[in-house]
Design a protein around this motif. Structure first.
Motif, mmCIF file in Angstrom:
data_model
loop_
_atom_site.group_PDB
_atom_site.id
_atom_site.type_symbol
_atom_site.label_atom_id
_atom_site.label_comp_id
_atom_site.label_asym_id
_atom_site.label_seq_id
_atom_site.Cartn_x
_atom_site.Cartn_y
_atom_site.Cartn_z
ATOM 1 N N LEU A 6 7.156 14.516 7.062
ATOM 2 C CA LEU A 6 5.827 14.834 7.054
ATOM 3 C C LEU A 6 5.189 13.977 5.607
ATOM 4 O O LEU A 6 4.229 13.575 5.484
ATOM 5 N N SER A 7 6.099 13.993 4.718
ATOM 6 C CA SER A 7 5.728 13.579 3.212
ATOM 7 C C SER A 7 5.922 12.172 2.877
ATOM 8 O O SER A 7 6.978 11.701 3.037
ATOM 9 N N GLU A 8 4.676 11.503 2.488
ATOM 10 C CA GLU A 8 4.753 10.064 2.125
ATOM 11 C C GLU A 8 5.589 9.928 0.871
ATOM 12 O O GLU A 8 6.233 8.962 0.722
ATOM 13 N N THR A 9 5.278 10.639 -0.162
ATOM 14 C CA THR A 9 5.855 10.876 -1.423
ATOM 15 C C THR A 9 7.449 10.939 -1.148
ATOM 16 O O THR A 9 8.237 10.134 -1.763
ATOM 17 N N GLY A 19 13.468 14.650 3.717
ATOM 18 C CA GLY A 19 13.395 14.698 2.422
ATOM 19 C C GLY A 19 13.591 13.310 1.491
ATOM 20 O O GLY A 19 13.596 12.148 2.180
ATOM 21 N N THR A 20 14.202 13.611 0.472
ATOM 22 C CA THR A 20 13.866 12.693 -0.640
ATOM 23 C C THR A 20 15.736 12.005 -0.955
ATOM 24 O O THR A 20 15.652 10.766 -1.325
ATOM 25 N N PHE A 21 16.612 12.369 -0.044
ATOM 26 C CA PHE A 21 18.068 12.062 -0.406
ATOM 27 C C PHE A 21 18.684 11.763 0.969
ATOM 28 O O PHE A 21 19.596 10.596 0.749
ATOM 29 N N ALA A 22 18.602 12.512 1.944
ATOM 30 C CA ALA A 22 19.696 12.579 3.036
ATOM 31 C C ALA A 22 19.807 10.823 3.750
ATOM 32 O O ALA A 22 20.702 10.528 4.063
ATOM 33 N N PRO A 23 18.867 10.120 3.771
ATOM 34 C CA PRO A 23 18.887 8.942 4.434
ATOM 35 C C PRO A 23 20.029 8.161 3.819
ATOM 36 O O PRO A 23 20.763 7.545 4.587
ATOM 37 N N ALA A 82 6.579 8.294 8.658
ATOM 38 C CA ALA A 82 5.868 9.414 8.381
ATOM 39 C C ALA A 82 5.368 10.207 9.442
ATOM 40 O O ALA A 82 4.635 9.398 10.381
ATOM 41 N N GLY A 83 5.241 11.425 9.399
ATOM 42 C CA GLY A 83 4.685 12.008 10.630
ATOM 43 C C GLY A 83 5.229 13.543 11.046
ATOM 44 O O GLY A 83 6.369 13.875 10.563
ATOM 45 N N ASP A 84 4.820 14.282 12.089
ATOM 46 C CA ASP A 84 5.286 15.435 12.383
ATOM 47 C C ASP A 84 6.283 15.201 13.524
ATOM 48 O O ASP A 84 6.103 14.447 14.669
ATOM 49 N N LEU A 85 7.503 15.990 13.505
ATOM 50 C CA LEU A 85 8.462 15.870 14.519
ATOM 51 C C LEU A 85 7.982 16.352 15.936
ATOM 52 O O LEU A 85 8.449 15.994 17.048
#
Length: 363
Positions: free
Chosen positions: A79-82, A58-62, A103-106
């Motif tokens: 999955l999401s580049e955004t 997601g947008t925050f966890a890293p 970016a990609g599928d786990l």
């Protein structure tokens, strides 16, 4: 379905925290790899497993994971580049480095390769078309002694949300603005309005979309969740949702009893392990303060440390006596150096990840 999920998060990257939203390192203590490894293996992780994979970051966890583990190698997969761009920007704004964004599928085994010492799959499996395949793919990347945290939606916590989502799907409502217009037209006391008035998730556009417009969602009863876990080949170590009992078997039975009344303790959060060695007995241990707490317990800091609940615990601010006790462990302390009462107290703090408890400790 991965394409539908990818499109969803390109449109509605989640969560939608402000870029300047920050965390103190003390607040990230439960994300510290050394502390987690010592809790479940009784030792520090070997150098080749000082690696963390955040699956569906997601947008925050890293950002908080990097704050908690400045020396670890961290891979953030989504999955999401955004979402990845936002996560990268959040790290840059706060001066956080050392994260690889992928970016990609786990499910793609070649995309990121193990072994990892810790894998976080928080709020991810229930958005997969094949959750079992997803969990197995992550388990295959986990090293010996490695730890994985998973969170999935529980059926009785999410039943109202699930019902509204199904209704919106039937009505072909696809945009947050359309949902808000429906709420504005709904009667006081209606299920839709009551849900919106009671749920913090729907306050933001991205939160509303994630809760009610997601194209792929599954919620679990505890029996279904345990079946999913069993198929992974990993060992359940400890539930970590609010109020969870420390023994997995007892917590499962407690939840089964709740489900008979159509209740749940919340979404299910569980730590899993690959061949864990088990915790070190208190009497044989060396104790040291969780490194994330070192700045917070500096003698010149007088502001109370507000440590949020982790591993099912409700942790209030540390008082002066607690801070003085924990300060003793800024350097390793052998069990033999502690009184029986202090040894018991140290073991309790180690169970809550405030202290590292290891057979040997050289850091």
């Amino acid at each position: 379905m991965p394409d539908a999920v990818r499109r969803h998060y390109e449109l509605y990257p989640y969560p939608s925290y402000p870029l300047f939203a920050s965390v103190r390192r003390a607040d990230t203590y439960a994300n510290n790899l050394d502390a987690l490894w010592s809790l479940f293996n009784g030792e520090l992780p070997p150098a080749d497993l000082a690696r963390i994979l955040i699956a569906g970051c997601g947008t925050f966890a890293p950002y908080p994971f990097a704050v908690a583990n400045p020396k670890a190698r961290i891979t953030a997969l989504d999955l999401s580049e955004t979402s990845l761009r936002r996560a990268r920007l959040h790290c840059l704004v706060h001066g956080v480095t050392g994260v690889d964004f992928v970016a990609g599928d786990l499910l793609d085994p070649a995309l990121v390769t193990g072994p990892y010492g810790f894998i976080d799959a928080y709020g991810v499996l229930h958005h997969l078309a094949e959750p079992e395949a997803g969990l197995r793919a992550l388990a295959a990347r986990l090293g010996e002694g490695g730890i994985m945290r998973v969170m999935v939606y529980s059926r009785y916590t999410r039943r109202e949300e699930d019902a509204i989502r199904r209704a919106l799907t039937l009505l072909k409502v696809r945009e947050p603005e359309a949902v808000r217009r429906m709420v504005a037209r709904s009667a006081q006391g209606s299920r839709l309005r009551e849900f919106f008035e009671s749920s913090g998730e729907v306050a933001s556009r991205a939160g509303l979309a994630d809760a009610l417009l997601h194209p792929q969602v599954k919620s679990y009863r505890i029996g279904e969740f345990i079946e999913l876990v069993a198929a992974s080949g990993l060992t359940p170590l400890r539930f970590a949702h609010r109020g969870a009992l420390p023994e997995p078997e007892r917590e499962v039975e407690r939840i089964r009893g709740m489900e008979k009344e159509k209740e749940s303790p919340g979404n299910f959060v569980l730590y899993l392990g690959r061949s864990p060695k088990g915790p070190c007995p208190d009497a044989e241990a060396v104790f040291r303060l969780n490194p994330c707490l070192l700045p917070a317990l500096s003698p010149w800091r007088i502001t109370p440390v507000d440590i949020p609940g982790r591993l099912g615990n409700e942790n209030g601010p540390l008082n002066g006596a607690e801070r003085r006790f924990l300060r003793r462990f800024r350097h390793p302390v052998q069990a033999a150096e502690l009184s029986p009462l202090d040894l018991k107290r140290a073991g309790s703090y180690a169970d809550r990840l405030f202290l590292l408890r290891c057979r040997e400790l050289s850091v």
